[in-house]
Design a protein around this motif. Structure first.
Motif, PDB file in Angstrom:
ATOM      1  N   LEU A 151       1.051  -0.945  -0.169  1.00  0.00           N
ATOM      2  CA  LEU A 151       0.045  -0.587  -0.347  1.00  0.00           C
ATOM      3  C   LEU A 151       0.779   1.371   0.194  1.00  0.00           C
ATOM      4  O   LEU A 151       2.157   1.717   1.173  1.00  0.00           O
ATOM      5  N   ARG A 152       0.798   1.991  -0.566  1.00  0.00           N
ATOM      6  CA  ARG A 152       0.977   3.388  -1.166  1.00  0.00           C
ATOM      7  C   ARG A 152       0.261   4.840  -0.975  1.00  0.00           C
ATOM      8  O   ARG A 152      -0.968   4.705  -1.529  1.00  0.00           O
ATOM      9  N   ILE A 153       0.051   5.517  -0.365  1.00  0.00           N
ATOM     10  CA  ILE A 153      -1.045   6.551   0.143  1.00  0.00           C
ATOM     11  C   ILE A 153      -0.703   7.589   0.079  1.00  0.00           C
ATOM     12  O   ILE A 153       0.789   8.212   0.695  1.00  0.00           O
ATOM     13  N   LYS A 154      -1.785   8.469  -1.010  1.00  0.00           N
ATOM     14  CA  LYS A 154      -1.264   9.916  -1.508  1.00  0.00           C
ATOM     15  C   LYS A 154      -1.727  10.681  -1.316  1.00  0.00           C
ATOM     16  O   LYS A 154      -3.758  10.321  -0.961  1.00  0.00           O
ATOM     17  N   ILE A 155      -2.119  11.848  -0.034  1.00  0.00           N
ATOM     18  CA  ILE A 155      -3.461  12.501   0.286  1.00  0.00           C
ATOM     19  C   ILE A 155      -3.068  14.522  -0.574  1.00  0.00           C
ATOM     20  O   ILE A 155      -2.021  14.805   0.030  1.00  0.00           O
ATOM     21  N   SER A 156      -4.209  14.458  -1.158  1.00  0.00           N
ATOM     22  CA  SER A 156      -4.109  15.607  -2.039  1.00  0.00           C
ATOM     23  C   SER A 156      -5.443  16.455  -1.766  1.00  0.00           C
ATOM     24  O   SER A 156      -6.285  15.523  -1.305  1.00  0.00           O
ATOM     25  N   GLY A 157      -5.026  17.534  -2.174  1.00  0.00           N
ATOM     26  CA  GLY A 157      -6.615  18.652  -1.527  1.00  0.00           C
ATOM     27  C   GLY A 157      -6.621  19.893  -2.102  1.00  0.00           C
ATOM     28  O   GLY A 157      -5.775  20.436  -3.429  1.00  0.00           O
ATOM     29  N   GLU A 249     -10.778  20.671   1.297  1.00  0.00           N
ATOM     30  CA  GLU A 249     -11.230  19.186   1.094  1.00  0.00           C
ATOM     31  C   GLU A 249     -10.143  18.885   0.431  1.00  0.00           C
ATOM     32  O   GLU A 249      -8.628  19.455   0.135  1.00  0.00           O
ATOM     33  N   TYR A 250     -10.459  18.035   0.925  1.00  0.00           N
ATOM     34  CA  TYR A 250      -8.783  16.473   0.136  1.00  0.00           C
ATOM     35  C   TYR A 250      -9.333  14.833   0.412  1.00  0.00           C
ATOM     36  O   TYR A 250     -10.172  14.600   1.054  1.00  0.00           O
ATOM     37  N   LYS A 251      -8.655  14.559  -0.478  1.00  0.00           N
ATOM     38  CA  LYS A 251      -8.666  13.170  -0.797  1.00  0.00           C
ATOM     39  C   LYS A 251      -7.493  11.803  -0.732  1.00  0.00           C
ATOM     40  O   LYS A 251      -6.385  12.545  -0.741  1.00  0.00           O
ATOM     41  N   VAL A 252      -7.579  11.103  -0.423  1.00  0.00           N
ATOM     42  CA  VAL A 252      -7.437   9.819   0.154  1.00  0.00           C
ATOM     43  C   VAL A 252      -6.882   8.413  -1.286  1.00  0.00           C
ATOM     44  O   VAL A 252      -8.209   8.491  -1.267  1.00  0.00           O
ATOM     45  N   SER A 253      -5.383   8.766  -2.202  1.00  0.00           N
ATOM     46  CA  SER A 253      -5.900   7.692  -2.806  1.00  0.00           C
ATOM     47  C   SER A 253      -4.889   5.892  -2.615  1.00  0.00           C
ATOM     48  O   SER A 253      -3.531   6.767  -1.995  1.00  0.00           O
ATOM     49  N   TYR A 254      -5.205   5.070  -3.178  1.00  0.00           N
ATOM     50  CA  TYR A 254      -4.336   4.389  -2.436  1.00  0.00           C
ATOM     51  C   TYR A 254      -3.891   3.605  -4.070  1.00  0.00           C
ATOM     52  O   TYR A 254      -4.656   3.384  -4.753  1.00  0.00           O
ATOM     53  N   GLN A 255      -2.348   3.510  -3.344  1.00  0.00           N
ATOM     54  CA  GLN A 255      -1.840   2.647  -4.971  1.00  0.00           C
ATOM     55  C   GLN A 255      -1.255   1.118  -4.263  1.00  0.00           C
ATOM     56  O   GLN A 255      -0.447   1.179  -2.928  1.00  0.00           O
ATOM     57  N   ASN A 256      -0.606   0.804  -5.524  1.00  0.00           N
ATOM     58  CA  ASN A 256       0.777  -0.349  -5.372  1.00  0.00           C
ATOM     59  C   ASN A 256       1.992  -0.090  -5.176  1.00  0.00           C
ATOM     60  O   ASN A 256       1.929   1.141  -5.776  1.00  0.00           O
TER      61      ASN A 256
END
Length: 377
Positions: A151-157, A249-256
């Motif tokens: 799991l690799r997490i990115k947060i952007s808003g 606002e922000y969103k979380v994306s989940y990547q491999n």
């Protein structure tokens, strides 16, 4: 008058007797209710949890492995000392504070000096509470699914000013103290504690999605209904995009590891550690690919903790002493693992089951994976 006095005395005596009987009966009734609740909870499980010591032979060595096997219906959550990220406590106390029955130590943390902040990813109650972006993570959904991936997490808003001017922003750490003379973009949640814990950098305080304060070099308070963004070094100017009254606002994306999106949005509990041990019923040990460089992980033997998922969805928590990572993976296969990963080990390795310490950690730990609800509480 005498008759009245005797009547009153008899009435008082009767009340005292009734009160005594009620007081004596209450604990029995409470215990009965607790036993009923415990029985009802257990009746919903496909099988009762099993605490076992197993002998597992790998090559010419036989290992003593402590295991706890849990049905897939048993809910998982993250245990934190005092419900805060970046503190330490005894495993047994963390499990008890969580109101759980079972627990195993979780992700790596700074145990050799400095603040005991975690290194791996933590998701608690559906909220990202720390980003590790190294190794492997195990995630649990409320409907009983267990996921395991790199799991690799990115947060952007986005931030929208009162004049409706929009700008973008990002962070790459959560609840982690930046270096004062370094660079950093960090989000601090209430799980950090009452304040961010340091007095440098540019801070943006957000409550209910609205900026309430923009400050610098201040140990900013973290609102219970929001978060604080801190920008340091080359990222410091990002704070200029925010002003009081702006909506955020922000969103979380989940990547491999390949940068592909993976479906982790419904995960409510996750711990990141690693490396991966077993994937789809086969050995899958490659610490260097996952970002590990320490010989403690790559080549050496040591005390290990790990988690496995079997074909039927049941979960195995396990600890062992003196195993290399490859041996640990082979042990997991022999325990019936379809998927398995390593957790923090060494002096952190610990296992707790139904009020008893099965494997005692050699130090205080920073977090744990805990399971089940102690219905006797």
């Amino acid at each position: 008058m005498t008759t009245i006095k005797w009547a009153a005395a008899i009435a008082i005596f009767s009340l005292l007797c009734a009160s005594t009987a009620f007081a004596a009966e209450t604990p029995r009734k409470q215990n009965a209710k607790q036993e009923t609740k415990q029985a009802a909870a257990q009746a919903k499980l496909s099988f009762q949890p099993k605490v076992e010591t197993k002998k597992v032979t790998v090559g010419k060595r036989t290992f003593t492995v402590q295991t706890v096997t849990l049905p897939k219906e048993m809910q998982a959550s993250v245990g934190l000392p005092n419900h805060v990220v970046g503190k330490t406590g005894h495993l047994k106390d963390i499990v008890k504070l969580s109101g759980a029955r079972f627990g195993i130590n979780g992700t790596y943390f700074e145990a050799y000096g400095g603040a005991p902040e975690p290194w791996g990813t933590i998701i608690a109650n559906g909220q990202v509470e720390h980003i590790g972006n190294t190794g492997t993570a195990v995630g649990f959904t409320d409907d009983g699914n267990v996921l395991m991936d790199h799991l690799r997490i990115k947060i952007s808003g986005t931030v929208t000013s009162p004049a409706e001017k929009k700008a973008s922003w990002y962070v790459y750490f959560v609840n982690r103290t930046p270096k004062e003379n370094g660079n950093g973009a960090i989000l601090f949640t209430p799980k950090r504690g009452a304040n961010i814990g340091f007095k440098f950098g540019n801070a943006v305080v957000v409550e209910d999605g609205v900026v309430t304060k923009v400050t610098n070099n201040e140990n900013a308070a973290i609102p219970k209904n929001g978060y604080v963004l801190v920008f340091v070094g080359v990222e410091a100017s990002m704070a200029d995009r925010f002003e009081v009254g702006s909506t955020v606002e922000y969103k979380v994306s989940y990547q491999n590891l390949k940068g592909e999106e993976i479906p982790w949005e419904n995960v409510t509990t996750a711990i990141g550690a690693g490396p991966r041990l077993v994937k789809d019923g086969k050995l899958a040990v490659n610490p260097k690919e996952e970002g590990f460089t320490s010989s403690k992980i790559v080549t050496d033997g040591g005390a290990r903790s790990g988690i496995a998922v079997k074909k039927d969805g049941s979960v195995v928590l396990a600890t062992v002493g003196g195993a290399t990572m490859k041996q640990w993976a082979e042990i997991m296969l022999k325990l019936g693992a379809q998927q398995a990963m390593n957790l923090d080990g060494g002096a952190s390795s610990g296992l707790f089951a139904d009020g008893k310490t099965v494997t005692a950690p050699g130090r205080l730990i920073g977090n744990a994976l805990v399971f089940g609800k102690n219905e006797s509480k």
